[in-house]
Design a protein around this motif. Structure first.
Motif, PDB file in Angstrom:
ATOM      1  N   GLN A   1       0.864  -1.176   0.000  1.00 11.58           N
ATOM      2  CA  GLN A   1       0.000   0.000   0.000  1.00 11.58           C
ATOM      3  C   GLN A   1       0.901   1.226   0.000  1.00 11.58           C
ATOM      4  OE1 GLN A   1      -2.417  -0.741   3.519  1.00 11.58           O
ATOM      5  NE2 GLN A   1      -4.077  -1.430   2.195  1.00 11.58           N
ATOM      6  N   SER A   2       1.347   1.615  -1.177  1.00 15.40           N
ATOM      7  CA  SER A   2       2.422   2.598  -1.298  1.00 15.40           C
ATOM      8  C   SER A   2       1.966   4.023  -1.590  1.00 15.40           C
ATOM      9  CB  SER A   2       3.378   2.148  -2.396  1.00 15.40           C
ATOM     10  OG  SER A   2       2.681   2.033  -3.624  1.00 15.40           O
ATOM     11  N   LYS A   3       0.667   4.296  -1.545  1.00 16.03           N
ATOM     12  CA  LYS A   3       0.146   5.641  -1.840  1.00 16.03           C
ATOM     13  C   LYS A   3      -0.754   6.119  -0.710  1.00 16.03           C
ATOM     14  CE  LYS A   3       1.536   5.771  -6.208  1.00 16.03           C
ATOM     15  NZ  LYS A   3       2.408   6.753  -6.756  1.00 16.03           N
ATOM     16  N   CYS A   4      -0.823   7.445  -0.527  1.00 11.67           N
ATOM     17  CA  CYS A   4      -1.816   8.048   0.360  1.00 11.67           C
ATOM     18  C   CYS A   4      -3.071   8.290  -0.476  1.00 11.67           C
ATOM     19  CB  CYS A   4      -1.333   9.395   0.897  1.00 11.67           C
ATOM     20  SG  CYS A   4       0.062   9.316   2.023  1.00 11.67           S
ATOM     21  N   TYR A   5      -4.233   8.221   0.164  1.00 14.37           N
ATOM     22  CA  TYR A   5      -5.461   8.489  -0.583  1.00 14.37           C
ATOM     23  C   TYR A   5      -6.479   9.239   0.264  1.00 14.37           C
ATOM     24  CZ  TYR A   5      -8.516   5.196   1.822  1.00 14.37           C
ATOM     25  OH  TYR A   5      -9.291   4.575   2.759  1.00 14.37           O
ATOM     26  N   LYS A   6      -7.390   9.917  -0.446  1.00 17.51           N
ATOM     27  CA  LYS A   6      -8.600  10.491   0.129  1.00 17.51           C
ATOM     28  C   LYS A   6      -9.756   9.812  -0.581  1.00 17.51           C
ATOM     29  CE  LYS A   6      -7.541  14.780  -0.897  1.00 17.51           C
ATOM     30  NZ  LYS A   6      -7.605  16.234  -1.051  1.00 17.51           N
ATOM     31  N   GLY A   7     -10.636   9.195   0.171  1.00 13.55           N
ATOM     32  CA  GLY A   7     -11.775   8.509  -0.421  1.00 13.55           C
ATOM     33  C   GLY A   7     -13.071   9.188  -0.060  1.00 13.55           C
ATOM     34  N   ASN A   8     -14.025   9.114  -0.958  1.00 17.18           N
ATOM     35  CA  ASN A   8     -15.325   9.725  -0.744  1.00 17.18           C
ATOM     36  C   ASN A   8     -16.394   8.775  -1.271  1.00 17.18           C
ATOM     37  OD1 ASN A   8     -17.103  11.764   0.008  1.00 17.18           O
ATOM     38  ND2 ASN A   8     -17.104  12.654  -2.032  1.00 17.18           N
ATOM     39  N   LEU A   9     -17.356   8.423  -0.428  1.00 11.18           N
ATOM     40  CA  LEU A   9     -18.486   7.587  -0.825  1.00 11.18           C
ATOM     41  C   LEU A   9     -19.736   8.441  -0.734  1.00 11.18           C
ATOM     42  CD1 LEU A   9     -19.347   4.007  -0.056  1.00 11.18           C
ATOM     43  CD2 LEU A   9     -20.968   5.740   0.660  1.00 11.18           C
TER      44      LEU A   9
ATOM     45  N   THR B   1     -15.006   7.522  -4.944  1.00 17.03           N
ATOM     46  CA  THR B   1     -13.812   8.058  -5.606  1.00 17.03           C
ATOM     47  C   THR B   1     -12.645   7.963  -4.633  1.00 17.03           C
ATOM     48  OG1 THR B   1     -14.352  10.299  -4.893  1.00 17.03           O
ATOM     49  CG2 THR B   1     -15.080   9.653  -7.091  1.00 17.03           C
ATOM     50  N   ARG B   2     -11.483   7.644  -5.168  1.00 15.88           N
ATOM     51  CA  ARG B   2     -10.258   7.580  -4.368  1.00 15.88           C
ATOM     52  C   ARG B   2      -9.177   8.354  -5.118  1.00 15.88           C
ATOM     53  NH1 ARG B   2     -11.827   2.156  -4.733  1.00 15.88           N
ATOM     54  NH2 ARG B   2     -12.875   1.421  -2.875  1.00 15.88           N
ATOM     55  N   ASP B   3      -8.731   9.442  -4.535  1.00 18.46           N
ATOM     56  CA  ASP B   3      -7.673  10.255  -5.125  1.00 18.46           C
ATOM     57  C   ASP B   3      -6.381   9.998  -4.366  1.00 18.46           C
ATOM     58  OD1 ASP B   3      -9.422  11.512  -6.961  1.00 18.46           O
ATOM     59  OD2 ASP B   3     -10.120  12.826  -5.352  1.00 18.46           O
ATOM     60  N   CYS B   4      -5.320   9.660  -5.082  1.00 16.32           N
ATOM     61  CA  CYS B   4      -4.059   9.281  -4.452  1.00 16.32           C
ATOM     62  C   CYS B   4      -2.959  10.304  -4.688  1.00 16.32           C
ATOM     63  CB  CYS B   4      -3.591   7.930  -4.976  1.00 16.32           C
ATOM     64  SG  CYS B   4      -4.693   6.583  -4.524  1.00 16.32           S
ATOM     65  N   CYS B   5      -1.959  10.258  -3.814  1.00 15.94           N
ATOM     66  CA  CYS B   5      -0.779  11.105  -3.912  1.00 15.94           C
ATOM     67  C   CYS B   5       0.382  10.350  -3.270  1.00 15.94           C
ATOM     68  CB  CYS B   5      -1.032  12.451  -3.229  1.00 15.94           C
ATOM     69  SG  CYS B   5      -1.619  12.325  -1.529  1.00 15.94           S
ATOM     70  N   ASN B   6       1.598  10.867  -3.393  1.00 15.18           N
ATOM     71  CA  ASN B   6       2.733  10.082  -2.903  1.00 15.18           C
ATOM     72  C   ASN B   6       3.791  10.887  -2.159  1.00 15.18           C
ATOM     73  OD1 ASN B   6       3.657  11.384  -5.132  1.00 15.18           O
ATOM     74  ND2 ASN B   6       4.326   9.574  -6.237  1.00 15.18           N
ATOM     75  N   THR B   7       3.375  11.852  -1.362  1.00 15.38           N
ATOM     76  CA  THR B   7       4.291  12.536  -0.449  1.00 15.38           C
ATOM     77  C   THR B   7       3.690  12.479   0.956  1.00 15.38           C
ATOM     78  OG1 THR B   7       3.286  14.691  -0.889  1.00 15.38           O
ATOM     79  CG2 THR B   7       5.216  14.099  -2.216  1.00 15.38           C
ATOM     80  N   ASP B   8       4.523  12.620   1.966  1.00 11.78           N
ATOM     81  CA  ASP B   8       4.054  12.542   3.344  1.00 11.78           C
ATOM     82  C   ASP B   8       2.918  13.531   3.603  1.00 11.78           C
ATOM     83  OD1 ASP B   8       5.854  10.558   3.957  1.00 11.78           O
ATOM     84  OD2 ASP B   8       7.292  11.896   4.924  1.00 11.78           O
ATOM     85  N   TYR B   9       1.861  13.051   4.209  1.00 10.31           N
ATOM     86  CA  TYR B   9       0.686  13.824   4.627  1.00 10.31           C
ATOM     87  C   TYR B   9      -0.017  14.541   3.470  1.00 10.31           C
ATOM     88  CZ  TYR B   9       3.081  13.079   9.052  1.00 10.31           C
ATOM     89  OH  TYR B   9       3.733  12.521  10.108  1.00 10.31           O
ATOM     90  N   CYS B  10       0.175  14.078   2.249  1.00  6.24           N
ATOM     91  CA  CYS B  10      -0.412  14.760   1.091  1.00  6.24           C
ATOM     92  C   CYS B  10      -1.916  14.566   0.975  1.00  6.24           C
ATOM     93  CB  CYS B  10       0.265  14.287  -0.194  1.00  6.24           C
ATOM     94  SG  CYS B  10       0.046  12.521  -0.528  1.00  6.24           S
ATOM     95  N   ASN B  11      -2.482  13.634   1.728  1.00  8.46           N
ATOM     96  CA  ASN B  11      -3.925  13.412   1.647  1.00  8.46           C
ATOM     97  C   ASN B  11      -4.707  14.310   2.598  1.00  8.46           C
ATOM     98  OD1 ASN B  11      -2.984  11.990   3.885  1.00  8.46           O
ATOM     99  ND2 ASN B  11      -4.376  10.281   3.605  1.00  8.46           N
ATOM    100  N   GLY B  12      -4.072  15.370   3.053  1.00 12.58           N
ATOM    101  CA  GLY B  12      -4.756  16.416   3.801  1.00 12.58           C
ATOM    102  C   GLY B  12      -5.144  16.033   5.208  1.00 12.58           C
ATOM    103  N   ALA B  13      -5.103  17.010   6.046  1.00  8.46           N
ATOM    104  CA  ALA B  13      -5.547  16.799   7.419  1.00  8.46           C
ATOM    105  C   ALA B  13      -7.058  16.749   7.420  1.00  8.46           C
ATOM    106  CB  ALA B  13      -5.048  17.922   8.323  1.00  8.46           C
TER     107      ALA B  13
END
Length: 127
Positions: free
Chosen positions: A46-54, A91-103
């Motif tokens: 599981q190498s990516k950060c994500y924000k998911g929305n249902l 929807t799942r939006d991914c990124c790959n830097t520390d804490y990039c999926n927002g607080a």
């Protein structure tokens, strides 16, 4: 020679350990507020950060939010399905830097916000 080999091994261990991605984590969030927010360190699968929305399609008012680590194969696409005849969109939006999926946002009630302001002002007053 053995000392140099040991130093190289320690240095490589520090680099490999330092490359782990750290993401904000929220297993369940509702209306912008995360229940049980934390952070997590991603592993190789599981190498990516994500924000998911249902979002339930019947009403856009009912939506759930998640954040955390995710496999890159599940990133950046929209999934449509149904649960007990209620349609939903994920929807799942991914990124790959520390804490990039927002607080995750924490919403203060009006009373708590006003209390904080009054306390701050009161502490600055000198008699």
């Amino acid at each position: 020679m053995m000392k140099n080999l040991l130093i190289c091994a320690v240095f490589m261990a520090m680099i490999v350990t330092g490359e782990a991605l750290i993401c904000n984590s929220c297993r369940v969030g509702f209306k912008g507020t995360c229940l049980f927010a934390s952070t997590e360190t991603c592993n190789n699968s599981q190498s990516k950060c994500y924000k998911g929305n249902l979002v339930f399609n019947i009403t856009n008012m009912m939506s759930l939010h998640t954040r955390g680590c995710l496999s890159k194969d599940l990133c950046n696409y929209t999934e449509v399905g149904s649960l007990l005849t209620a349609g939903y969109t994920v929807t799942r939006d991914c990124c790959n830097t520390d804490y990039c999926n927002g607080a995750t946002s924490v919403q203060l009630t009006l009373t708590a916000a006003l209390g904080a302001v009054v306390t701050a002002v009161w502490s600055q007053l000198t008699f």
